[in-house]
Write a protein that holds these residues in place. Structure first.
Motif, PDB file in Angstrom:
ATOM      1  N   VAL A  28     -14.893  43.084  93.801  1.00 35.89           N
ATOM      2  CA  VAL A  28     -16.248  42.580  93.545  1.00 35.89           C
ATOM      3  C   VAL A  28     -17.267  43.344  94.393  1.00 35.89           C
ATOM      4  O   VAL A  28     -18.301  43.785  93.884  1.00 35.89           O
ATOM      5  CB  VAL A  28     -16.331  41.060  93.806  1.00 35.89           C
ATOM      6  CG1 VAL A  28     -17.777  40.582  93.808  1.00 35.89           C
ATOM      7  CG2 VAL A  28     -15.518  40.290  92.781  1.00 35.89           C
ATOM      8  N   VAL A  29     -16.975  43.517  95.666  1.00 26.82           N
ATOM      9  CA  VAL A  29     -17.896  44.243  96.550  1.00 26.82           C
ATOM     10  C   VAL A  29     -18.039  45.699  96.089  1.00 26.82           C
ATOM     11  O   VAL A  29     -19.143  46.242  96.052  1.00 26.82           O
ATOM     12  CB  VAL A  29     -17.435  44.166  98.022  1.00 26.82           C
ATOM     13  CG1 VAL A  29     -18.275  45.074  98.904  1.00 26.82           C
ATOM     14  CG2 VAL A  29     -17.504  42.726  98.512  1.00 26.82           C
ATOM     15  N   GLN A  30     -16.945  46.316  95.701  1.00 24.89           N
ATOM     16  CA  GLN A  30     -16.990  47.690  95.204  1.00 24.89           C
ATOM     17  C   GLN A  30     -17.845  47.774  93.937  1.00 24.89           C
ATOM     18  O   GLN A  30     -18.638  48.696  93.770  1.00 24.89           O
ATOM     19  CB  GLN A  30     -15.575  48.187  94.924  1.00 24.89           C
ATOM     20  CG  GLN A  30     -15.526  49.617  94.444  1.00 24.89           C
ATOM     21  CD  GLN A  30     -14.098  50.093  94.185  1.00 24.89           C
ATOM     22  OE1 GLN A  30     -13.135  49.339  94.320  1.00 24.89           O
ATOM     23  NE2 GLN A  30     -13.969  51.333  93.797  1.00 24.89           N
ATOM     24  N   ARG A  31     -17.705  46.783  93.075  1.00 21.34           N
ATOM     25  CA  ARG A  31     -18.482  46.792  91.835  1.00 21.34           C
ATOM     26  C   ARG A  31     -19.978  46.605  92.108  1.00 21.34           C
ATOM     27  O   ARG A  31     -20.814  47.241  91.471  1.00 21.34           O
ATOM     28  CB  ARG A  31     -17.985  45.710  90.891  1.00 21.34           C
ATOM     29  CG  ARG A  31     -18.731  45.710  89.599  1.00 21.34           C
ATOM     30  CD  ARG A  31     -17.947  45.152  88.509  1.00 21.34           C
ATOM     31  NE  ARG A  31     -18.708  45.319  87.282  1.00 21.34           N
ATOM     32  CZ  ARG A  31     -18.389  44.774  86.168  1.00 21.34           C
ATOM     33  NH1 ARG A  31     -17.317  44.036  86.093  1.00 21.34           N
ATOM     34  NH2 ARG A  31     -19.124  44.949  85.103  1.00 21.34           N
ATOM     35  N   ILE A  32     -20.310  45.733  93.058  1.00 17.16           N
ATOM     36  CA  ILE A  32     -21.714  45.560  93.437  1.00 17.16           C
ATOM     37  C   ILE A  32     -22.291  46.901  93.863  1.00 17.16           C
ATOM     38  O   ILE A  32     -23.382  47.289  93.448  1.00 17.16           O
ATOM     39  CB  ILE A  32     -21.862  44.515  94.566  1.00 17.16           C
ATOM     40  CG1 ILE A  32     -21.546  43.114  94.051  1.00 17.16           C
ATOM     41  CG2 ILE A  32     -23.270  44.561  95.173  1.00 17.16           C
ATOM     42  CD1 ILE A  32     -21.450  42.062  95.142  1.00 17.16           C
ATOM     43  N   GLU A  33     -21.549  47.612  94.682  1.00 17.83           N
ATOM     44  CA  GLU A  33     -22.000  48.904  95.193  1.00 17.83           C
ATOM     45  C   GLU A  33     -22.136  49.942  94.076  1.00 17.83           C
ATOM     46  O   GLU A  33     -23.132  50.653  93.992  1.00 17.83           O
ATOM     47  CB  GLU A  33     -21.012  49.390  96.252  1.00 17.83           C
ATOM     48  CG  GLU A  33     -21.558  50.426  97.169  1.00 17.83           C
ATOM     49  CD  GLU A  33     -20.688  50.602  98.405  1.00 17.83           C
ATOM     50  OE1 GLU A  33     -21.243  51.032  99.420  1.00 17.83           O
ATOM     51  OE2 GLU A  33     -19.477  50.312  98.355  1.00 17.83           O
ATOM     52  N   GLU A  34     -21.170  50.003  93.197  1.00 17.57           N
ATOM     53  CA  GLU A  34     -21.177  51.003  92.127  1.00 17.57           C
ATOM     54  C   GLU A  34     -22.225  50.718  91.060  1.00 17.57           C
ATOM     55  O   GLU A  34     -22.841  51.635  90.528  1.00 17.57           O
ATOM     56  CB  GLU A  34     -19.799  51.083  91.476  1.00 17.57           C
ATOM     57  CG  GLU A  34     -18.753  51.707  92.372  1.00 17.57           C
ATOM     58  CD  GLU A  34     -17.346  51.626  91.802  1.00 17.57           C
ATOM     59  OE1 GLU A  34     -17.147  51.021  90.709  1.00 17.57           O
ATOM     60  OE2 GLU A  34     -16.429  52.147  92.448  1.00 17.57           O
ATOM     61  N   ASP A  35     -22.428  49.443  90.721  1.00 17.41           N
ATOM     62  CA  ASP A  35     -23.353  49.082  89.647  1.00 17.41           C
ATOM     63  C   ASP A  35     -24.814  49.183  90.036  1.00 17.41           C
ATOM     64  O   ASP A  35     -25.684  49.173  89.180  1.00 17.41           O
ATOM     65  CB  ASP A  35     -23.085  47.643  89.173  1.00 17.41           C
ATOM     66  CG  ASP A  35     -21.802  47.522  88.369  1.00 17.41           C
ATOM     67  OD1 ASP A  35     -21.209  48.560  88.025  1.00 17.41           O
ATOM     68  OD2 ASP A  35     -21.391  46.380  88.091  1.00 17.41           O
ATOM     69  N   ASN A  36     -25.092  49.239  91.314  1.00 18.02           N
ATOM     70  CA  ASN A  36     -26.472  49.116  91.775  1.00 18.02           C
ATOM     71  C   ASN A  36     -26.873  50.224  92.740  1.00 18.02           C
ATOM     72  O   ASN A  36     -27.572  49.981  93.707  1.00 18.02           O
ATOM     73  CB  ASN A  36     -26.639  47.756  92.460  1.00 18.02           C
ATOM     74  CG  ASN A  36     -26.310  46.619  91.546  1.00 18.02           C
ATOM     75  OD1 ASN A  36     -27.074  46.302  90.660  1.00 18.02           O
ATOM     76  ND2 ASN A  36     -25.160  46.006  91.737  1.00 18.02           N
ATOM     77  N   ARG A  37     -26.444  51.426  92.494  1.00 17.40           N
ATOM     78  CA  ARG A  37     -26.647  52.518  93.454  1.00 17.40           C
ATOM     79  C   ARG A  37     -28.100  52.823  93.775  1.00 17.40           C
ATOM     80  O   ARG A  37     -28.432  53.177  94.885  1.00 17.40           O
ATOM     81  CB  ARG A  37     -25.965  53.785  92.962  1.00 17.40           C
ATOM     82  CG  ARG A  37     -24.470  53.671  93.024  1.00 17.40           C
ATOM     83  CD  ARG A  37     -23.818  54.917  92.482  1.00 17.40           C
ATOM     84  NE  ARG A  37     -22.393  54.657  92.375  1.00 17.40           N
ATOM     85  CZ  ARG A  37     -21.483  55.333  93.012  1.00 17.40           C
ATOM     86  NH1 ARG A  37     -21.810  56.328  93.792  1.00 17.40           N
ATOM     87  NH2 ARG A  37     -20.214  55.046  92.874  1.00 17.40           N
ATOM     88  N   GLU A  38     -28.996  52.701  92.800  1.00 19.91           N
ATOM     89  CA  GLU A  38     -30.375  53.121  92.999  1.00 19.91           C
ATOM     90  C   GLU A  38     -31.250  52.068  93.676  1.00 19.91           C
ATOM     91  O   GLU A  38     -32.186  52.415  94.367  1.00 19.91           O
ATOM     92  CB  GLU A  38     -30.999  53.508  91.665  1.00 19.91           C
ATOM     93  CG  GLU A  38     -30.325  54.715  91.049  1.00 19.91           C
ATOM     94  CD  GLU A  38     -30.820  55.006  89.659  1.00 19.91           C
ATOM     95  OE1 GLU A  38     -31.825  54.406  89.232  1.00 19.91           O
ATOM     96  OE2 GLU A  38     -30.203  55.835  88.989  1.00 19.91           O
ATOM     97  N   ASP A  39     -30.952  50.791  93.455  1.00 22.92           N
ATOM     98  CA  ASP A  39     -31.842  49.754  93.955  1.00 22.92           C
ATOM     99  C   ASP A  39     -31.148  48.706  94.821  1.00 22.92           C
ATOM    100  O   ASP A  39     -31.648  47.611  95.002  1.00 22.92           O
ATOM    101  CB  ASP A  39     -32.602  49.092  92.813  1.00 22.92           C
ATOM    102  CG  ASP A  39     -31.703  48.720  91.645  1.00 22.92           C
ATOM    103  OD1 ASP A  39     -30.480  48.857  91.771  1.00 22.92           O
ATOM    104  OD2 ASP A  39     -32.243  48.307  90.615  1.00 22.92           O
TER     105      ASP A  39
END
Length: 106
Positions: A35-46
């Motif tokens: 879940v934490v990895q996905r948060i990081e990957e899905d939201n790289r720009e903002d």
């Protein structure tokens, strides 16, 4: 750009607590990391993850081997809309806005 400069530009510094319930304990830990990895990957720009602290799974009393674990994730988000998006997407158990001290909306 520094954290202070981003806060002045409208970014929000917050701590999210994300909790997972399930079994076995190893799978609960694995899913939290995903879940934490996905948060990081899905939201790289903002969104920028500043810190993360994982807590070990604990057996829930009066259950048949069900475990719960959580992670505290300190993030910097680009504005209130992004914060609301992250809340709806990942359903944290708790959200603490650290900075700014005051939010103004039109």
């Amino acid at each position: 750009m520094s954290i202070k400069e981003r806060i002045e530009a409208g970014w929000i510094r917050t701590v999210l607590v994300i909790e997972i319930l399930g079994k076995p304990a190893a799978r609960v830990s694995e899913v939290l990391k995903m879940v934490v990895q996905r948060i990081e990957e899905d939201n790289r720009e903002d969104l920028e993850i500043l810190d993360k602290k994982f807590f070990e799974p604990r057996l829930i009393e009066n259950t048949e081997n069900a475990f719960t674990a959580f992670v505290e994730v300190e993030v910097l988000l680009k504005g209130l809309k992004k914060l609301v998006d992250v809340i709806f997407d990942y359903m944290p158990a708790s959200v603490e806005i650290v900075e700014p001290e005051e939010l103004k909306m039109k």
